[in-house]
Design a protein around this motif. Structure first.
Motif, PDB file in Angstrom:
ATOM      1  N   SER A   1       0.813  -1.228   0.000  1.00  0.00           N
ATOM      2  CA  SER A   1       0.000   0.000   0.000  1.00  0.00           C
ATOM      3  C   SER A   1       0.837   1.264   0.000  1.00  0.00           C
ATOM      4  O   SER A   1       0.270   2.372   0.014  1.00  0.00           O
ATOM      5  N   ASP A   2       2.182   1.117  -0.008  1.00  0.00           N
ATOM      6  CA  ASP A   2       3.112   2.252   0.058  1.00  0.00           C
ATOM      7  C   ASP A   2       3.089   2.944   1.411  1.00  0.00           C
ATOM      8  O   ASP A   2       3.658   4.043   1.570  1.00  0.00           O
ATOM      9  N   TYR A   3       2.462   2.337   2.405  1.00  0.00           N
ATOM     10  CA  TYR A   3       2.483   2.939   3.733  1.00  0.00           C
ATOM     11  C   TYR A   3       3.873   2.866   4.350  1.00  0.00           C
ATOM     12  O   TYR A   3       4.186   3.623   5.294  1.00  0.00           O
ATOM     13  N   ASP A   4       4.730   1.978   3.845  1.00  0.00           N
ATOM     14  CA  ASP A   4       6.090   1.923   4.374  1.00  0.00           C
ATOM     15  C   ASP A   4       6.869   3.191   4.004  1.00  0.00           C
ATOM     16  O   ASP A   4       7.875   3.536   4.620  1.00  0.00           O
TER      17      ASP A   4
ATOM     18  N   LEU B   1      -3.906   2.594  12.968  1.00  0.00           N
ATOM     19  CA  LEU B   1      -4.573   2.846  11.689  1.00  0.00           C
ATOM     20  C   LEU B   1      -5.905   2.093  11.563  1.00  0.00           C
ATOM     21  O   LEU B   1      -6.696   2.372  10.668  1.00  0.00           O
ATOM     22  N   GLY B   2      -6.126   1.127  12.431  1.00  0.00           N
ATOM     23  CA  GLY B   2      -7.334   0.311  12.354  1.00  0.00           C
ATOM     24  C   GLY B   2      -7.179  -0.907  11.477  1.00  0.00           C
ATOM     25  O   GLY B   2      -8.161  -1.600  11.170  1.00  0.00           O
TER      26      GLY B   2
ATOM     27  N   VAL C   1     -10.274  -9.851   6.902  1.00  0.00           N
ATOM     28  CA  VAL C   1     -10.562  -8.653   7.690  1.00  0.00           C
ATOM     29  C   VAL C   1      -9.428  -7.638   7.548  1.00  0.00           C
ATOM     30  O   VAL C   1      -9.674  -6.427   7.374  1.00  0.00           O
ATOM     31  N   MET C   2      -8.189  -8.104   7.597  1.00  0.00           N
ATOM     32  CA  MET C   2      -7.048  -7.189   7.459  1.00  0.00           C
ATOM     33  C   MET C   2      -7.040  -6.518   6.081  1.00  0.00           C
ATOM     34  O   MET C   2      -6.793  -5.317   5.960  1.00  0.00           O
ATOM     35  N   LEU C   3      -7.352  -7.296   5.042  1.00  0.00           N
ATOM     36  CA  LEU C   3      -7.351  -6.744   3.693  1.00  0.00           C
ATOM     37  C   LEU C   3      -8.504  -5.757   3.495  1.00  0.00           C
ATOM     38  O   LEU C   3      -8.361  -4.747   2.802  1.00  0.00           O
ATOM     39  N   TYR C   4      -9.656  -6.055   4.099  1.00  0.00           N
ATOM     40  CA  TYR C   4     -10.784  -5.115   4.031  1.00  0.00           C
ATOM     41  C   TYR C   4     -10.399  -3.804   4.727  1.00  0.00           C
ATOM     42  O   TYR C   4     -10.660  -2.708   4.218  1.00  0.00           O
ATOM     43  N   ASN C   5      -9.760  -3.919   5.911  1.00  0.00           N
ATOM     44  CA  ASN C   5      -9.331  -2.709   6.625  1.00  0.00           C
ATOM     45  C   ASN C   5      -8.317  -1.919   5.811  1.00  0.00           C
ATOM     46  O   ASN C   5      -8.312  -0.684   5.818  1.00  0.00           O
ATOM     47  N   MET C   6      -7.469  -2.648   5.094  1.00  0.00           N
ATOM     48  CA  MET C   6      -6.484  -1.989   4.240  1.00  0.00           C
ATOM     49  C   MET C   6      -7.185  -1.169   3.152  1.00  0.00           C
ATOM     50  O   MET C   6      -6.808  -0.030   2.859  1.00  0.00           O
ATOM     51  N   LEU C   7      -8.249  -1.735   2.540  1.00  0.00           N
ATOM     52  CA  LEU C   7      -8.966  -1.039   1.480  1.00  0.00           C
ATOM     53  C   LEU C   7      -9.626   0.241   1.978  1.00  0.00           C
ATOM     54  O   LEU C   7      -9.852   1.172   1.200  1.00  0.00           O
ATOM     55  N   GLU C   8      -9.930   0.294   3.256  1.00  0.00           N
ATOM     56  CA  GLU C   8     -10.578   1.460   3.832  1.00  0.00           C
ATOM     57  C   GLU C   8      -9.588   2.562   4.199  1.00  0.00           C
ATOM     58  O   GLU C   8      -9.986   3.679   4.556  1.00  0.00           O
ATOM     59  N   LEU C   9      -8.268   2.265   4.132  1.00  0.00           N
ATOM     60  CA  LEU C   9      -7.247   3.276   4.441  1.00  0.00           C
ATOM     61  C   LEU C   9      -7.166   4.305   3.320  1.00  0.00           C
ATOM     62  O   LEU C   9      -7.503   4.032   2.162  1.00  0.00           O
ATOM     63  N   SER C  10      -6.701   5.469   3.648  1.00  0.00           N
ATOM     64  CA  SER C  10      -6.474   6.487   2.626  1.00  0.00           C
ATOM     65  C   SER C  10      -5.340   6.053   1.707  1.00  0.00           C
ATOM     66  O   SER C  10      -4.332   5.483   2.148  1.00  0.00           O
ATOM     67  N   ALA C  11      -5.523   6.292   0.427  1.00  0.00           N
ATOM     68  CA  ALA C  11      -4.482   5.938  -0.544  1.00  0.00           C
ATOM     69  C   ALA C  11      -3.283   6.884  -0.396  1.00  0.00           C
ATOM     70  O   ALA C  11      -3.443   8.070  -0.087  1.00  0.00           O
ATOM     71  N   ILE C  12      -2.064   6.347  -0.616  1.00  0.00           N
ATOM     72  CA  ILE C  12      -0.832   7.145  -0.566  1.00  0.00           C
ATOM     73  C   ILE C  12      -0.576   7.696  -1.961  1.00  0.00           C
ATOM     74  O   ILE C  12      -0.564   6.965  -2.951  1.00  0.00           O
ATOM     75  N   LYS C  13      -0.373   8.974  -2.046  1.00  0.00           N
ATOM     76  CA  LYS C  13      -0.080   9.634  -3.308  1.00  0.00           C
ATOM     77  C   LYS C  13       1.359  10.144  -3.299  1.00  0.00           C
ATOM     78  O   LYS C  13       1.945  10.400  -2.245  1.00  0.00           O
ATOM     79  N   ILE C  14       1.959  10.284  -4.476  1.00  0.00           N
ATOM     80  CA  ILE C  14       3.341  10.794  -4.593  1.00  0.00           C
ATOM     81  C   ILE C  14       3.354  11.997  -5.517  1.00  0.00           C
ATOM     82  O   ILE C  14       2.699  11.998  -6.552  1.00  0.00           O
ATOM     83  N   GLU C  15       4.089  13.012  -5.096  1.00  0.00           N
ATOM     84  CA  GLU C  15       4.222  14.213  -5.907  1.00  0.00           C
ATOM     85  C   GLU C  15       5.569  14.856  -5.582  1.00  0.00           C
ATOM     86  O   GLU C  15       5.863  15.135  -4.419  1.00  0.00           O
TER      87      GLU C  15
ATOM     88  N   ASP D   1      -7.080  11.921  -1.100  1.00  0.00           N
ATOM     89  CA  ASP D   1      -8.476  12.121  -0.715  1.00  0.00           C
ATOM     90  C   ASP D   1      -9.307  10.837  -0.852  1.00  0.00           C
ATOM     91  O   ASP D   1     -10.386  10.740  -0.272  1.00  0.00           O
ATOM     92  N   LYS D   2      -8.818   9.869  -1.615  1.00  0.00           N
ATOM     93  CA  LYS D   2      -9.558   8.634  -1.849  1.00  0.00           C
ATOM     94  C   LYS D   2      -9.033   7.509  -0.956  1.00  0.00           C
ATOM     95  O   LYS D   2      -7.880   7.553  -0.495  1.00  0.00           O
ATOM     96  N   THR D   3      -9.879   6.505  -0.766  1.00  0.00           N
ATOM     97  CA  THR D   3      -9.424   5.289  -0.085  1.00  0.00           C
ATOM     98  C   THR D   3      -8.661   4.432  -1.086  1.00  0.00           C
ATOM     99  O   THR D   3      -8.701   4.657  -2.304  1.00  0.00           O
ATOM    100  N   ILE D   4      -7.957   3.444  -0.570  1.00  0.00           N
ATOM    101  CA  ILE D   4      -7.241   2.512  -1.456  1.00  0.00           C
ATOM    102  C   ILE D   4      -8.236   1.801  -2.375  1.00  0.00           C
ATOM    103  O   ILE D   4      -7.963   1.589  -3.565  1.00  0.00           O
ATOM    104  N   MET D   5      -9.409   1.443  -1.845  1.00  0.00           N
ATOM    105  CA  MET D   5     -10.417   0.781  -2.666  1.00  0.00           C
ATOM    106  C   MET D   5     -10.821   1.657  -3.841  1.00  0.00           C
ATOM    107  O   MET D   5     -10.940   1.177  -4.976  1.00  0.00           O
TER     108      MET D   5
END
Length: 827
Positions: free
Chosen positions: A107-110, A127-128, A149-163, A171-175
Motif C-alpha cells: 500500500s506504500d504505507y512503508d 490505523l485500524g 478482515v485485514m485486507l478489508y481494513n487496508m482497502l478502507e485506508l487512505s491511498a498514498i499519493k506521490i508528488e 483524498d480517496k481510499t485505497i479501494m
C-alpha cells in the motif's frame, strides 16, 4: 395429534431470502465477520467464498502476498519469488507481523512510516488495520478470516499519493484509488421488470438505485427491489458502466414485514389488518403513495385489495424509517402439480386442476425459475413436483418456484380445513385441487409455500377391499377346494382360494352354502368386498346392501349399492347424472358384454368420455356424494353413446394381429381429418342391426363405432354405404331433424343426409336428399369448420370445402346443428 400450521423449517420463500443478505451468512463456515469476508471475496481478492472457503484455514505466505497485491489491482505471477523479496520462504504460514509488513509495502504505507511510527505493529493498530482481527498478537498465525478482515481494513485506508518524490495521504481510499470501487447507499427504484412510481424499467442486466443505473454483475440486486441498500460498485473505465460488486439491505433503514393473504382479515389503501403467528391481530400502515407491485410488475390497475387472495404472499417495505410501508410487493401464486412436462413444447400439464403452465421463455419478457432459493432452469423440472407460479397482470413476467415439500401416508382424520396424515395435522391449501381428500385414503401429499396440502397423488383405498366377483366355484363338486374368480382393484383377474368356513355378510357360513346362495340366480357376478388371511385365502365376503340411496349415518362403513342404471358422464365436474362424483382414484370395474375374461379390467376416470351414457352401478357414496367404486357394464354400445363421436371414413380393412399377438382385422380410415387405425375386438363383429359384417366394409363407407377398454372397436353403426350412395342408418322417418329406426329414435341430435348439392355459397350448401324437387330440403348446412373428404376414382383423401360444387353427390354429417364432416362422392 401434532399440529403443524406452517413448515418454515423446510420451506423458505424467495422473498424471505431477499429480505436477508443477498450474500448469505455463512455461520457454518465459522465466519464471524460476514461483511468484510464477503466484500473482499466479491472484489476477487480472496478465492473460494462461499462454496470452498474455510475461515480457520491458515494462510500461506505466498498466498497472502498474492491477496494483498490483488487488493491494489495487481496480479502476481510468481508469489514465491515475491515472498523471497520479503525475506520469506512462501510456503510457511504467515503471521500477523509479517502480514502487516506485506500490507504496508503493497500500500506504500512503508514510505510514510516515519511520519506514523517506527513500530509497524503499533502503527497497524492505530490505523485500524487490525480492527476485528480475532488474534492480533504479532506472532499469531493468520487464518482466512483474519486475512480477509485485514485486507478489508487496508482497502478502507487512505491511498498514498506521490508528488515531487514526496508521499502524502490522498483524498480517496485505497479501494477507490486502486480498484475504482466505491461505496454507496440508496433505494433500488427499478429493475428490468418494473419500477417505483416515476422510474422506468431498466435493461435486463441492470438495476436503478435512486437515480443511477448499475449493472447487476454477479449480485442478486434485482431481488432487493424497493429496499434501501448499501453496496459497492466498480466504475468500469472502458465502458463507463457502474458494475455492482456487492450489495445487501441496510437493516438500519429497512423495516420488512412478510404476511400472507390467508392471514389478512381486512385491507384498505392505508392499512392492512392480519393475524400473526402468535395468534394476535396486527396491523400494517401504508404510505398514501405506496407502490403496489403485483407479480413482478407495478400496475395502476392493481390495488391493495389484491392482498385478499388466499394464496398470495405480501412483502411490505418501509425503506425510509417513517414507520409506514412505502412498497407492497404482492406475489399471488397459482400452483401446478407436474403430472407431465414436455421438454419440446415446454408445457407443464396439471391434470388434477385441469390447467397448463407455459415455460417457454420466448413468450415472456422475463421468466425466472428458482429451486430452494437458487436460480434454476426448465431442466430442473420433473414429474411429481409442485410449482408455484406468479404471473404478472399482462402475462409478460413470470416467476416460478420449484417446491419439494411432501409427506406420504394415510389420512387418519379429515375436515374441511385440515387433514391428519399419520397423526400429524396439516392445513388444506385454498389452492387445493385434485382428488377428494377423505379418511382412509393413502398417498403422497404435496405442500404449498406455507406447508399446506395443495395436491395429492392418492392410492386406491385398501381399507375396503373391493373386487368384482366373476365366479364362485368348487373344483370337487361342492365338497371342498372352493375358489372365487375375482377382478381385483388393481385390474388383475385371479382365482383366489376360499376357506371352507367364511363370514358371509357377517354370518358364519360354509363355503358350499355361500356358493349356492351366490349362484342361485344363475350368475354370481357382482361387486363385493372381501378379506384374506396370511395364506391369501378369502375369509370374509360382503355383498352390497341395495337399500340405500344415501349414506347410512349410523353405520358409515356399511357396504352399499347406491345407484344402478344409466349414467351420463360429465367430464368437467367428474360426475354421473350431475350427481354421483368420482375422482382419478375411483376404481371403475369394466365388465365386458361378451364375458371375455381378458376384457375384464379396472380403469380410472380418464377412461370415460364426456357426455356418454353408461350402464353403471355406484357403490359406497360418502356425505359429499363421492362414489368409492363404480361398476360399468359394457353392453353393445347404444347409438346414443355414438352420436357425438366423429365418424370414421373407411379406407381399408386388413388382416393383422392385436397386442396379444392374435389374428384379427384392422380398420384404417380418416377421422377428424387425420389418418387413424383401429383393431377390431374380433373378426366377427357386425353392424349393430346385423346388416353388414365389419370385414365387408370398403373404401368410402362411413361408420360410427365404439371401443372397449383396450381401444379396440367392439361395435359398429354403418352410416353410409359408398357402393350404393345411400344412407344405411334409417328408414321411415317422419321428421327432417330426427332419424328413426323401427320406431325408436336412435340419434335425436344427429342429422345425416346424402344427395345432390343444389345450391351453395362460400359458407353453406343445400342438399336435395330425396330427389323430389317439389319438396323442400332441410335447412341449409352451414359448413363452418367442417372437414371435407373427396372420394373419386377409388381414391379417398382429405379435401376442403371449396371443392364442393353444385351437382356433387355428398354425405353430410351434422351434430347439434353443426356440420362435422362432408364426403364428396364422384364417379
Amino acid at each position: 395429534m401434532v399440529r403443524l400450521k406452517k413448515l418454515f423449517s423446510v420451506i423458505i420463500t424467495l422473498s424471505m431470502l431477499a429480505a436477508l443478505l443477498v450474500q448469505p451468512a455463512q455461520a457454518a463456515l465459522g465466519i464471524n465477520h460476514e461483511l468484510e469476508v464477503s466484500v473482499v471475496a466479491a472484489l476477487g481478492i480472496v478465492p473460494g467464498y462461499p462454496s470452498n472457503y474455510s475461515a480457520q484455514e491458515p494462510v500461506k505466505q505466498s498466498d497472502f502476498i498474492k491477496y494483498a497485491y490483488a487488493a491494489v489491482g495487481v496480479d502476481i505471477d510468481n508469489a514465491d519469488s515475491m515472498a523471497a523479496n520479503f525475506g520469506m520462504d512462501g510456503a510457511s504460514d504467515i503471521t500477523v507481523d509479517r502480514a502487516e509488513r506485506v500490507i504496508f509495502a503493497v500500500s506504500d504505507y512503508d514510505k510514510v512510516m516515519g511520519a506514523i511510527e517506527a513500530n509497524i505493529h503499533s502503527s497497524a493498530q492505530k490505523l485500524g488495520l487490525l480492527n476485528g482481527v480475532s488474534n492480533a498478537i504479532p506472532d499469531a498465525v493468520v487464518n482466512m478470516e483474519m486475512a480477509s478482515v485485514m485486507l478489508y481494513n487496508m482497502l478502507e485506508l487512505s491511498a498514498i499519493k506521490i508528488e515531487n518524490n514526496s508521499y502524502f495521504f490522498g483524498d480517496k481510499t485505497i479501494m477507490e484509488d486502486k480498484l475504482n470501487v466505491y461505496y454507496e447507499k440508496g433505494v433500488v427504484t427499478s429493475t428490468n421488470q418494473t419500477g417505483l412510481e416515476g422510474y422506468s424499467n431498466t435493461s435486463a442486466n441492470d438495476v436503478r438505485i435512486d437515480d443511477e443505473v448499475y449493472n447487476v454483475g454477479n449480485t442478486s440486486a434485482q431481488l432487493l427491489f424497493g429496499r434501501y441498500v448499501k453496496f459497492y460498485y466498480k466504475e468500469d473505465k472502458s465502458s463507463g458502466e457502474y458494475v455492482l460488486k456487492w450489495i445487501e439491505c441496510d437493516n438500519s433503514r429497512n423495516t420488512i414485514e412478510i404476511i400472507y393473504g390467508c392471514d389478512i382479515t381486512s385491507a384498505s389503501r392505508d392499512i392492512i389488518h392480519y393475524d400473526s403467528n402468535t395468534g394476535s391481530n396486527k396491523s400494517a400502515r401504508l404510505e398514501s403513495d405506496a407502490d403496489i407491485i403485483y407479480n413482478g410488475s407495478r400496475s395502476d390497475n392493481v390495488t391493495i385489495d389484491a392482498v385478499r387472495s388466499l394464496t398470495c404472499e405480501v412483502t411490505l417495505i418501509d425503506n425510509d424509517g417513517s414507520g409506514k410501508y412505502d412498497v407492497a410487493i404482492i406475489k399471488d401464486y397459482t400452483y401446478y402439480y407436474v403430472d407431465a412436462f414436455s421438454s419440446s413444447t415446454l408445457i407443464v400439464n396439471d391434470y388434477q386442476s385441469k390447467q397448463t403452465l407455459d415455460l417457454d421463455e420466448n413468450n415472456y419478457t422475463s421468466l425466472q425459475i428458482y429451486k430452494d432459493g437458487i436460480k434454476a432452469s426448465v431442466s430442473d423440472i420433473v414429474q411429481g413436483q409442485v410449482l408455484a407460479a406468479a404471473v404478472s397482470e399482462d402475462g409478460s413476467i413470470a416467476a416460478v418456484e420449484i417446491l419439494s415439500g411432501s409427506v406420504s401416508g394415510e389420512i387418519t382424520a379429515y375436515n374441511t380445513d385440515s387433514i391428519a396424515i399419520g397423526g400429524v395435522e396439516y392445513d388444506i391449501s385454498p389452492a387445493y385441487a385434485g382428488d377428494r381428500l377423505k379418511s382412509g385414503r393413502s398417498g403422497t401429499f404435496y405442500f404449498d409455500k406455507l406447508g399446506k396440502v395443495v395436491r395429492c397423488t392418492a392410492l386406491k383405498a385398501q381399507t375396503s377391499k373391493y373386487g368384482y366377483l366373476m365366479n364362485f366355484y368348487s373344483k370337487t363338486d361342492g365338497n371342498g377346494s372352493f375358489f372365487a374368480r375375482m377382478l381385483t382393484a388393481d385390474g388383475n383377474v385371479i382365482d383366489i382360494p376360499v376357506n371352507d368356513k367364511i363370514s358371509y355378510n357377517n354370518t358364519k357360513s360354509s363355503s358350499g352354502d355361500v356358493m349356492r346362495i351366490l349362484n342361485a340366480g344363475g350368475s354370481c357376478e357382482q361387486l363385493i368386498t372381501y378379506s384374506v388371511n396370511g395364506d391369501n385365502s378369502i375369509t370374509q365376503i360382503k355383498t352390497a346392501d341395495t337399500n340405500y340411496i344415501g349414506v347410512d349415518e349410523e353405520n358409515i362403513d356399511k357396504f352399499t349399492l347406491n345407484y344402478t342404471g344409466t349414467g351420463r358422464y360429465r367430464k368437467n365436474n367428474m360426475c354421473f347424472n350431475s350427481k354421483y362424483l368420482i375422482d382419478s382414484t375411483t376404481p371403475i370395474f369394466i365388465v365386458p358384454y361378451d364375458g371375455e375374461r381378458d376384457e375384464y379390467t379396472v380403469k380410472n376416470s380418464s377412461y370415460l368420455t364426456n357426455n356418454y351414457i353408461y350402464n353403471i352401478s355406484v357403490y359406497d357414496i360418502d356425505e359429499f356424494m363421492y362414489g368409492s367404486a363404480i361398476v360399468l357394464k359394457e353392453n353393445l354400445i347404444e347409438p346414443e353413446n355414438l352420436r357425438n363421436k366423429r365418424p370414421l371414413i373407411v379406407t381399408s380393412v386388413l388382416s393383422g394381429v392385436n397386442e396379444d399377438n392374435e389374428e384379427t382385422l384392422i380398420v384404417k380410415g380418416f377421422q377428424n381429418g387425420s389418418s387413424v387405425t383401429y383393431t377390431l375386438a374380433n373378426d366377427e363383429i357386425n353392424d349393430n342391426r346385423g346388416q353388414l359384417a365389419a370385414k365387408d366394409l370398403v373404401k368410402g363407407d362411413v361408420i360410427m363405432f365404439g371401443t372397449n377398454s383396450k381401444d379396440e372397436i367392439n361395435t359398429i353403426q354403418l352410416m353410409y354405404r359408398a357402393s350404393s350412395k345411400r344412407l344405411s342408418i334409417a328408414s321411415g322417418t317422419s321428421s327432417t331433424d330426427t332419424y328413426w329406426e323401427g320406431g325408436t329414435a336412435v340419434f335425436p341430435d344427429l342429422w345425416v343426409s346424402c344427395g345432390s348439392v343444389v345450391n351453395r355459397n362460400s359458407e353453406l350448401i343445400m342438399v336435395d336428399d330425396d330427389g323430389d324437387d317439389t319438396k323442400a330440403s332441410k335447412s341449409p348446412h352451414v359448413l363452418g369448420n367442417a372437414v371435407t373428404y373427396l372420394y373419386e376414382d377409388n381414391n379417398l383423401s382429405v379435401s376442403n370445402k371449396n371443392e364442393i360444387a353444385v351437382g356433387d353427390t355428398v354425405y353430410v354429417h351434422e351434430y347439434q346443428g353443426r356440420v362435422q364432416d362432408v364426403l364428396i362422392v364422384r364417379d
